[in-house]
Enzyme design. Sequence first.
Site, PDB file in Angstrom:
ATOM      1  N   THR A  27      43.307 -12.012  10.943  1.00  0.00           N
ATOM      2  CA  THR A  27      42.115 -12.844  10.772  1.00  0.00           C
ATOM      3  C   THR A  27      41.695 -13.291  12.166  1.00  0.00           C
ATOM      4  O   THR A  27      42.442 -13.098  13.134  1.00  0.00           O
ATOM      5  CB  THR A  27      42.420 -14.092   9.911  1.00  0.00           C
ATOM      6  OG1 THR A  27      43.396 -14.896  10.588  1.00  0.00           O
ATOM      7  CG2 THR A  27      42.946 -13.714   8.531  1.00  0.00           C
ATOM      8  N   ILE A  82      51.220 -15.642  15.444  1.00  0.00           N
ATOM      9  CA  ILE A  82      50.263 -16.524  16.135  1.00  0.00           C
ATOM     10  C   ILE A  82      49.378 -15.664  17.032  1.00  0.00           C
ATOM     11  O   ILE A  82      49.871 -14.968  17.928  1.00  0.00           O
ATOM     12  CB  ILE A  82      50.987 -17.590  16.983  1.00  0.00           C
ATOM     13  CG1 ILE A  82      52.020 -18.342  16.134  1.00  0.00           C
ATOM     14  CG2 ILE A  82      49.982 -18.558  17.592  1.00  0.00           C
ATOM     15  CD1 ILE A  82      53.044 -19.107  16.982  1.00  0.00           C
ATOM     16  N   LYS A  83      48.071 -15.725  16.766  1.00  0.00           N
ATOM     17  CA  LYS A  83      47.144 -14.895  17.536  1.00  0.00           C
ATOM     18  C   LYS A  83      46.553 -15.742  18.657  1.00  0.00           C
ATOM     19  O   LYS A  83      46.024 -16.826  18.404  1.00  0.00           O
ATOM     20  CB  LYS A  83      46.051 -14.396  16.591  1.00  0.00           C
ATOM     21  CG  LYS A  83      45.323 -13.163  17.040  1.00  0.00           C
ATOM     22  CD  LYS A  83      44.451 -12.666  15.898  1.00  0.00           C
ATOM     23  CE  LYS A  83      43.564 -11.546  16.323  1.00  0.00           C
ATOM     24  NZ  LYS A  83      42.501 -11.306  15.344  1.00  0.00           N
ATOM     25  N   VAL A  84      46.687 -15.239  19.886  1.00  0.00           N
ATOM     26  CA  VAL A  84      46.195 -16.001  21.040  1.00  0.00           C
ATOM     27  C   VAL A  84      45.290 -15.110  21.898  1.00  0.00           C
ATOM     28  O   VAL A  84      45.504 -13.901  21.977  1.00  0.00           O
ATOM     29  CB  VAL A  84      47.359 -16.524  21.923  1.00  0.00           C
ATOM     30  CG1 VAL A  84      48.250 -17.489  21.172  1.00  0.00           C
ATOM     31  CG2 VAL A  84      48.181 -15.391  22.478  1.00  0.00           C
TER      32      VAL A  84
END
Length: 217
Positions: A27, A82-84
Amino acid sequence: MLIFADTADTKLLAELNETGLIDGVTTNPTLIAKSGRVIAEVIKEIAEMIDGPISAEVTATDYKQMIAEGEKLAAIASNIVIKVPLTVDGLKATKAFSEQGLMTNVTLCFSVPQALLAAKAGATFVSPFVGRLEDQGADGIQLLHDIRTVYDQYDFDTEILAASLRNSAHVAQAAIAGADCATLPPAVFNELFKHPLTDKGLEIFMADWAKTGQSIL
Ligand code: E4P
């Protein structure tokens, strides 16, 4: 190559998941905004539906806040990634998350040096954006090939997650380039099943079968 669904639409995701072919979900803030729902609720629902990695993106741009947001997102379920963003603060956060044993997806990757830094920071996944590079007239698929070469050359464990894929040709080319995973909008996933010769061939088989008057059951 693992296939991830690039959506925060849980109804569509449930339909795709019925195929048994969805390995994970990605997402981003745009997709969450499109869902019109609260991020924690959508991510929780997705994580309960799909066992594989579920990328949920931080929206902070500074290191301290990214850490706080990432830890909160990771606490939703054990399969949260965790998307960074690929920034200095994003890669510092990636390193910190990796040291804590948390999974990360470094997003908005547009070059080999960026991918190299993501791997050195210990990213679980790196997301090169094929379609957005092509929008600028650049070769997004070549970037996948180049990252594959570099990662193999130096034995990096970071998985290449081909993102911003807009059609089935992109998916084929990502697989040929050796991407570990590809994330697909639902419409692109559904396109993968289709070929005009499959439809035509099935029509012929059905017509010939009808002529026999037989039934298997
Ligand atoms: C997924 O991780 C990316 O955010 C997504 O694939 C971007 O796709 P887009 O360039 O079509 O918005």
